[in-house]
Write a protein that holds these residues in place. Sequence first.
Motif, mmCIF file in Angstrom:
data_model
loop_
_atom_site.group_PDB
_atom_site.id
_atom_site.type_symbol
_atom_site.label_atom_id
_atom_site.label_comp_id
_atom_site.label_asym_id
_atom_site.label_seq_id
_atom_site.Cartn_x
_atom_site.Cartn_y
_atom_site.Cartn_z
ATOM 1 N N GLY A 102 -4.482 5.836 -9.569
ATOM 2 C CA GLY A 102 -4.551 4.389 -9.734
ATOM 3 C C GLY A 102 -4.131 3.649 -8.479
ATOM 4 O O GLY A 102 -4.282 4.129 -7.370
ATOM 5 N N VAL A 103 -3.567 2.468 -8.678
ATOM 6 C CA VAL A 103 -3.161 1.614 -7.564
ATOM 7 C C VAL A 103 -1.744 2.001 -7.154
ATOM 8 O O VAL A 103 -0.785 1.698 -7.848
ATOM 9 C CB VAL A 103 -3.226 0.121 -7.960
ATOM 10 N N ILE A 142 -5.413 -5.345 -7.374
ATOM 11 C CA ILE A 142 -5.581 -4.967 -5.968
ATOM 12 C C ILE A 142 -5.606 -6.216 -5.085
ATOM 13 O O ILE A 142 -4.962 -6.261 -4.049
ATOM 14 C CB ILE A 142 -6.889 -4.164 -5.771
ATOM 15 N N ALA A 143 -6.355 -7.220 -5.504
ATOM 16 C CA ALA A 143 -6.459 -8.465 -4.732
ATOM 17 C C ALA A 143 -5.088 -9.128 -4.580
ATOM 18 O O ALA A 143 -4.735 -9.594 -3.499
ATOM 19 C CB ALA A 143 -7.446 -9.414 -5.390
ATOM 20 N N ALA A 144 -4.322 -9.164 -5.655
ATOM 21 C CA ALA A 144 -2.989 -9.777 -5.606
ATOM 22 C C ALA A 144 -2.056 -8.978 -4.698
ATOM 23 O O ALA A 144 -1.313 -9.555 -3.896
ATOM 24 C CB ALA A 144 -2.412 -9.871 -7.012
ATOM 25 N N ALA A 145 -2.108 -7.651 -4.802
ATOM 26 C CA ALA A 145 -1.225 -6.791 -4.014
ATOM 27 C C ALA A 145 -1.531 -6.871 -2.521
ATOM 28 O O ALA A 145 -0.625 -6.753 -1.691
ATOM 29 C CB ALA A 145 -1.329 -5.346 -4.490
ATOM 30 N N LEU A 168 -10.724 -11.814 -4.181
ATOM 31 C CA LEU A 168 -11.657 -10.960 -4.902
ATOM 32 C C LEU A 168 -13.018 -11.646 -4.840
ATOM 33 O O LEU A 168 -13.194 -12.722 -5.399
ATOM 34 C CB LEU A 168 -11.191 -10.781 -6.349
ATOM 35 N N ILE A 169 -13.959 -11.047 -4.141
ATOM 36 C CA ILE A 169 -15.281 -11.641 -3.964
ATOM 37 C C ILE A 169 -16.201 -11.263 -5.109
ATOM 38 O O ILE A 169 -16.894 -12.101 -5.673
ATOM 39 C CB ILE A 169 -15.910 -11.198 -2.620
ATOM 40 N N VAL A 218 -15.233 -5.834 -4.140
ATOM 41 C CA VAL A 218 -15.310 -6.367 -2.777
ATOM 42 C C VAL A 218 -14.157 -7.345 -2.558
ATOM 43 O O VAL A 218 -13.964 -8.266 -3.364
ATOM 44 C CB VAL A 218 -16.677 -7.081 -2.540
ATOM 45 N N LEU A 219 -13.423 -7.126 -1.476
ATOM 46 C CA LEU A 219 -12.271 -7.964 -1.134
ATOM 47 C C LEU A 219 -12.459 -8.581 0.248
ATOM 48 O O LEU A 219 -13.071 -7.979 1.129
ATOM 49 C CB LEU A 219 -10.989 -7.123 -1.110
#
Length: 86
Positions: free
Chosen positions: A26-27, A66-69, A74-75, A83-84
């Motif tokens: 995971g993350v 993931i985007a927050a971390a 987040l696109i 996609v980020l």
Amino acid sequence: MEKEKLYRLKAEANQLSPILNIGKNGVTDALIEELNKQIKANRLVKVRVLKSAEDGKDLKDIAEEIAAATKSNLIEVRGRTVVLYK
């Protein structure tokens, strides 16, 4: 983010290959660290989330985590690909 820029980034992302796979672990901190390096170098990155990474979580939730971390935008979430952009 304005629509025009969003469309441009999505089009640009279509040409990219995923640079990281998120697997059964995971993350993790190591994943976020590597992703931060890639985002800093490339600004726009594509990540593939493998089925084993979900573990009862929704794909959209994983993408937002993931985007927050990584403090990135987040696109798009398409299929199992995220996609980020920063």
